[in-house]
Design a protein around this motif. Structure first.
Motif, PDB file in Angstrom:
ATOM      1  N   ASN A 113       0.950  -1.350   0.038  1.00 38.94           N
ATOM      2  CA  ASN A 113       0.079   0.039  -0.224  1.00 38.94           C
ATOM      3  C   ASN A 113       0.828   1.093   0.090  1.00 38.94           C
ATOM      4  O   ASN A 113       1.694   1.262   0.756  1.00 38.94           O
ATOM      5  N   ASN A 141      -8.413  -1.220   0.585  1.00 40.59           N
ATOM      6  CA  ASN A 141      -7.358  -1.190   1.761  1.00 40.59           C
ATOM      7  C   ASN A 141      -7.837  -1.523   3.089  1.00 40.59           C
ATOM      8  O   ASN A 141      -7.219  -1.604   4.170  1.00 40.59           O
ATOM      9  N   TYR A 190      -1.770   0.377  -4.673  1.00 40.47           N
ATOM     10  CA  TYR A 190      -0.910  -0.615  -4.433  1.00 40.47           C
ATOM     11  C   TYR A 190       0.261  -0.910  -5.410  1.00 40.47           C
ATOM     12  O   TYR A 190      -0.382  -0.831  -6.632  1.00 40.47           O
TER      13      TYR A 190
END
Ligand code: ZN
Length: 129
Positions: free
Chosen positions: A17, A52, A114
């Motif tokens: 991330n 996320n 990402y």
């Protein structure tokens, strides 16, 4: 102007991330209202936006990508032996074009950016402009 973000990856395949680093780059670039491009100058990693919140989303994606693109295939001819990583990188893509409003990335509540590593571990570079 462009900012480079260095992203170390720890395993052969991993989604990292990078939302925070991209947001910081947007601020350093002084983008208030407009758009930003996120680009990875690599052929065996990609970049994507996805959930996320639940880490199982990215682990499910990695597992499904493995089923779609097996690590070894008798017909792979690329001598480096990492054809699967090249294929997965192209499936994810090498760039994103994102909206910035009031100095912030316009992402959905559940969205994160990402870096998709398919041939790690190694140091990756992300270009933000
Ligand atoms: Zn290769």
């Amino acid at each position: 102007m462009m900012i480079h973000v260095d992203v170390p990856t720890r395993t052969r395949e991993q989604f990292v991330n990078i939302t925070g680093q991209v947001q910081q780059a947007v601020q350093k670039l002084g983008i208030v209202d407009g758009a930003v491009t996120v680009f990875v100058p690599h052929t065996t990693c990609g970049v994507t936006v996805n959930e996320n919140a639940d880490p199982h989303v990215v682990s499910d994606m990695l597992q499904q990508l493995d089923r779609m693109v097996p690590l070894r295939q008798p017909f792979y001819e690329h001598a480096e032996g990492n054809s699967a990583a090249h294929l997965k990188a192209s499936l994810m893509g090498c760039s994103l074009h994102l909206i910035v409003t009031c100095g912030h990335l316009e992402l959905g509540v559940w969205q994160g950016i990402y870096l998709c590593e398919f041939d790690g571990p190694r140091m990756r570079r992300v270009c933000v402009a």
